[in-house]
Design an enzyme around this catalytic site. Structure first.
Site, PDB file in Angstrom:
ATOM      1  N   LYS A 103       0.851  -1.192   0.000  1.00 41.78           N
ATOM      2  CA  LYS A 103       0.000   0.000   0.000  1.00 41.78           C
ATOM      3  C   LYS A 103       0.888   1.244   0.000  1.00 41.78           C
ATOM      4  CE  LYS A 103      -1.565   2.803   2.959  1.00 41.78           C
ATOM      5  NZ  LYS A 103      -1.492   4.011   2.123  1.00 41.78           N
ATOM      6  N   GLU A 155       9.980   1.478  10.353  1.00 39.56           N
ATOM      7  CA  GLU A 155      10.969   2.533  10.085  1.00 39.56           C
ATOM      8  C   GLU A 155      10.225   3.845  10.283  1.00 39.56           C
ATOM      9  OE1 GLU A 155      14.100   2.208   9.503  1.00 39.56           O
ATOM     10  OE2 GLU A 155      14.310   0.101   8.974  1.00 39.56           O
ATOM     11  N   CYS A 189      13.432  11.334   6.900  1.00 45.69           N
ATOM     12  CA  CYS A 189      13.501  10.919   8.312  1.00 45.69           C
ATOM     13  C   CYS A 189      14.904  11.120   8.857  1.00 45.69           C
ATOM     14  CB  CYS A 189      13.095   9.451   8.430  1.00 45.69           C
ATOM     15  SG  CYS A 189      14.061   8.392   7.344  1.00 45.69           S
ATOM     16  N   GLU A 211       9.525  16.704  14.125  1.00 41.48           N
ATOM     17  CA  GLU A 211      10.194  16.555  12.831  1.00 41.48           C
ATOM     18  C   GLU A 211       9.820  17.755  11.980  1.00 41.48           C
ATOM     19  OE1 GLU A 211       8.851  12.626  11.366  1.00 41.48           O
ATOM     20  OE2 GLU A 211      10.925  12.424  10.722  1.00 41.48           O
TER      21      GLU A 211
HETATM   22  P1  NAP Z   1       2.390   8.589   7.668  1.00 42.99           P
HETATM   23  O1  NAP Z   1       1.359   9.629   7.732  1.00 42.99           O
HETATM   24  O2  NAP Z   1       2.656   7.793   8.886  1.00 42.99           O
HETATM   25  O3  NAP Z   1       1.977   7.632   6.467  1.00 42.99           O
HETATM   26  C1  NAP Z   1       2.781   6.547   6.080  1.00 42.99           C
HETATM   27  C2  NAP Z   1       1.906   5.522   5.409  1.00 42.99           C
HETATM   28  O4  NAP Z   1       1.008   4.991   6.369  1.00 42.99           O
HETATM   29  C3  NAP Z   1       1.044   6.082   4.286  1.00 42.99           C
HETATM   30  O5  NAP Z   1       0.951   5.124   3.272  1.00 42.99           O
HETATM   31  C4  NAP Z   1      -0.273   6.304   4.986  1.00 42.99           C
HETATM   32  O6  NAP Z   1      -1.383   6.377   4.145  1.00 42.99           O
HETATM   33  C5  NAP Z   1      -0.320   5.090   5.891  1.00 42.99           C
HETATM   34  N1  NAP Z   1      -1.258   5.218   7.002  1.00 42.99           N
HETATM   35  C6  NAP Z   1      -1.592   6.314   7.694  1.00 42.99           C
HETATM   36  N2  NAP Z   1      -2.513   6.012   8.643  1.00 42.99           N
HETATM   37  C7  NAP Z   1      -2.748   4.688   8.545  1.00 42.99           C
HETATM   38  C8  NAP Z   1      -3.590   3.779   9.242  1.00 42.99           C
HETATM   39  N3  NAP Z   1      -4.374   4.177  10.233  1.00 42.99           N
HETATM   40  N4  NAP Z   1      -3.575   2.497   8.865  1.00 42.99           N
HETATM   41  C9  NAP Z   1      -2.779   2.088   7.859  1.00 42.99           C
HETATM   42  N5  NAP Z   1      -1.965   2.888   7.155  1.00 42.99           N
HETATM   43  C10 NAP Z   1      -1.946   4.189   7.500  1.00 42.99           C
HETATM   44  O7  NAP Z   1       3.796   9.173   7.207  1.00 42.99           O
HETATM   45  P2  NAP Z   1       4.105  10.078   5.934  1.00 42.99           P
HETATM   46  O8  NAP Z   1       3.650  11.450   6.238  1.00 42.99           O
HETATM   47  O9  NAP Z   1       3.635   9.427   4.684  1.00 42.99           O
HETATM   48  O10 NAP Z   1       5.696  10.002   5.894  1.00 42.99           O
HETATM   49  C11 NAP Z   1       6.484  10.798   6.670  1.00 42.99           C
HETATM   50  C12 NAP Z   1       6.961  10.062   7.906  1.00 42.99           C
HETATM   51  O11 NAP Z   1       7.667   8.876   7.516  1.00 42.99           O
HETATM   52  C13 NAP Z   1       7.950  10.859   8.709  1.00 42.99           C
HETATM   53  O12 NAP Z   1       7.691  10.716  10.076  1.00 42.99           O
HETATM   54  C14 NAP Z   1       9.291  10.230   8.343  1.00 42.99           C
HETATM   55  O13 NAP Z   1      10.293  10.416   9.301  1.00 42.99           O
HETATM   56  C15 NAP Z   1       8.903   8.806   8.196  1.00 42.99           C
HETATM   57  N6  NAP Z   1       9.888   8.082   7.390  1.00 42.99           N
HETATM   58  C16 NAP Z   1      10.720   7.208   8.015  1.00 42.99           C
HETATM   59  C17 NAP Z   1      11.692   6.538   7.289  1.00 42.99           C
HETATM   60  C18 NAP Z   1      12.615   5.564   7.968  1.00 42.99           C
HETATM   61  O14 NAP Z   1      13.238   4.771   7.246  1.00 42.99           O
HETATM   62  N7  NAP Z   1      12.733   5.557   9.286  1.00 42.99           N
HETATM   63  C19 NAP Z   1      11.804   6.757   5.919  1.00 42.99           C
HETATM   64  C20 NAP Z   1      10.943   7.652   5.308  1.00 42.99           C
HETATM   65  C21 NAP Z   1       9.980   8.310   6.064  1.00 42.99           C
HETATM   66  P3  NAP Z   1      -2.392   7.655   4.291  1.00 42.99           P
HETATM   67  O15 NAP Z   1      -1.558   8.840   4.021  1.00 42.99           O
HETATM   68  O16 NAP Z   1      -3.466   7.395   3.336  1.00 42.99           O
HETATM   69  O17 NAP Z   1      -2.927   7.697   5.662  1.00 42.99           O
END
Ligand code: NAP
Length: 497
Positions: free
Chosen positions: A188, A264, A298, A395
């Site tokens: 997804k 992650e 991140c 962040e």
């Molecule tokens: P996010 O809001 O947590 O979303 C990540 C993924 O999770 C999206 O596909 C999102 O889809 C999905 N998601 C959200 N709520 C969900 C739920 N209740 N059930 C299932 N899936 C759900 O994060 P983002 O804004 O896309 O990405 C930024 C974050 O990712 C930052 O915190 C960054 O630090 C972190 N990140 C970490 C790494 C690492 O390797 N540690 C790498 C890259 C990014 P929807 O948007 O449709 O909700």
């Protein structure tokens, strides 16, 4: 909003990307025919629509993954390895096209997008090499009464959830080890960036990935469709990259069926410039750690700690350097800073900046929001960011460098570790012993010493504390997709060798 002519936004390249769900080897519309818009954050225009998976679709994808699991696990490792190698070659062959797709839906400058394609391709090459190196063990019990054979087997159907910021690399970092280990998948992608993932799925089909091994379900209804599947009993592994808040929620959901989980999550990276630092290195590495992906990483330097003796000079040089970086549409030649992913992200960065300034931070460079369309923020350097400013505990995910001065090593280590996150840290110094000592004492999963870039497919990427569980890449990456089993066979009396 109307859909713009694809010729203006990447031409035939965008028009060729599949816009339906991939389930059991077929491109399908959503069961309820729903579609969702994909917006270019540089122009605010809708570039296309893709199928928007419903619960029924995600369940069908899960059933397809389950049905394909046994034959995929039985496929010889060499065949899976060769497929991964073909994927590496094909991703590189389509490097320019994939970069255009990524820039169009995510905003990063085209040169950075090309770099991400190469980085993502390397995961396929790395795991092509790992696929044939899965080993086990053989030993006798200490009392000599039995033999123990340790073997590793694919964990089973996996649910992979990715963010929008590195849409190709974050997918490749999960898909490649899952293929290498013999697992089937439901992937997804983030709703902002489905096209890059769909284009990757097309590559994998083209190099011969069997039907059902990878199923792709973009959706705007994540909360509604993920929980029933994650708690339904078929999925045996969750690999999630995204925010800490969502990671914690999914960990709770995964606990219902005790699903193996890798997370992650977010970071709050300290970037530490010591008094003896080579300031040329310190500035260039800071630009790398802060400005890569417009700060939407991140691993981005979130809190920049600078020794008081070099703070003024470092701040000015960093501001001068960041001030020369052209801001604009990533498709335009020369752009080095693209837009934030959406208006909410842009507004959050601006709010954090304003809060820090109100609390006493000094603007050394930037600080403005360019007028016109697109979710842009000017590269900004703030000095003397005061304790209590939200910039230091959130962040930032934008091109804003938050500088804090310090006097002693002990003081900066305590401040750097004073966060619930623990993904990555950076230390800039010419004292090699001190670099290692600080690296060992930082509470993080990764440390950059005199560099602002730590990511590589050959190292175990990941964090501690609230930054995650498990590792991606390196020798450990494939282990996340393997279960360990041992067979015990008694040794007959008189047959001991
Ligand atoms: P996010 O809001 O947590 O979303 C990540 C993924 O999770 C999206 O596909 C999102 O889809 C999905 N998601 C959200 N709520 C969900 C739920 N209740 N059930 C299932 N899936 C759900 O994060 P983002 O804004 O896309 O990405 C930024 C974050 O990712 C930052 O915190 C960054 O630090 C972190 N990140 C970490 C790494 C690492 O390797 N540690 C790498 C890259 C990014 P929807 O948007 O449709 O909700």
């Amino acid at each position: 909003m109307t859909i713009v002519d694809p010729v203006r936004t990447g031409g035939a390249v965008l028009a060729a990307v599949p816009t339906r769900l991939l389930i059991d080897g077929e491109w399908r519309d959503a069961a309820d025919a729903a579609r969702m818009e994909v917006v270019n954050p540089a122009t605010e225009e809708v570039i296309t629509e893709v199928a928007d998976a419903s619960l029924a679709d995600v369940q069908a994808a899960t059933a397809a993954a389950a049905a394909a699991q046994a034959s995929w696990a039985a496929t010889p490792a060499r065949a899976r390895s060769e497929l991964l190698y073909r994927a590496y070659e094909e991703v590189m062959r389509r490097q320019d096209d994939l970069a255009v797709v990524m820039t169009s839906e995510m905003g990063k400058p085209l040169a950075e997008a090309r770099g991400e394609v190469a980085y993502a391709a390397e995961f396929f090459r790395w795991f092509a090499e790992e696929a044939v190196r899965v080993d086990g063990g053989y030993s006798h019990r200490p009392d000599g009464t039995a033999r123990t054979f340790v073997l590793k087997q694919p964990v089973g159907p996996c649910l992979l959830i990715t963010p929008w910021n590195f849409p190709l690399a974050m997918g490749a970092r999960k898909v490649a080890p899952a293929i290498a280990a013999g697992c089937t998948m439901v992937l997804k992608p983030a709703p902002q960036t489905p096209l890059t993932t769909l284009a990757l799925a097309q590559v994998l089909l083209d190099v011969g990935l069997p039907a059902g091994v990878l199923n792709v379900v973009p959706t705007s209804r994540a909360a509604e469709v993920v929980e029933p599947v994650l708690t339904g009993g078929t999925i045996r592994k969750l690999s999630f990259t995204g925010s800490t808040a969502v990671g914690k929620l999914l960990l709770e959901q995964a606990s219902k069926q005790v699903v193996r989980t890798s997370l992650e999550l977010g970071g709050n990276a300290p970037y530490i410039v010591l008094a003896d630092a080579d300031l040329d290195v310190a500035v260039e590495a800071a630009v790398q750690a802060k400005m890569r992906n417009m700060g939407e990483a991140c691993t981005a330097a979130n809190r920049i700690f600078v020794h008081r003796s070099v703070a003024e000079e470092f701040a000015q040089r960093l501001a001068d350097r960041m001030g020369t970086m052209p801001v604009g549409d990533g498709m335009v030649d020369g752009t080095l800073v693209g837009p934030m992913i959406d208006a909410a992200s842009r507004d959050k960065v601006v709010r954090l900046m304003e809060d820090a300034i109100c609390r006493g931070a000094r603007v050394v460079g930037g600080g403005n929001v360019p007028a016109g369309t697109g979710y842009f923020v000017e590269p900004t350097v703030l000095m003397h960011v005061q304790p209590g400013s939200e910039l230091l505990s959130t962040e930032i995910f934008g091109p804003v460098a938050a500088l804090v001065t310090f006097d002693t090593v002990e003081e900066v280590l305590a401040a750097a570790n004073d966060t619930e996150w623990g993904l990555v840290g950076y230390v800039i110094t010419q004292d090699v012993d001190l670099a290692f000592e600080m690296g060992e004492r930082l509470e993080v999963g990764m440390v950059g010493l005199n560099t602002g870039l730590v990511s590589t497919p050959s190292a175990p990427f990941g964090g501690i504390k609230h930054s995650g569980l498990g590792r991606e890449g390196g020798r450990l990456g494939i282990e996340e997709f393997l279960d360990v089993k041992y067979l015990s066979l008694p040794i007959r009396e008189g047959a001991r060798a």
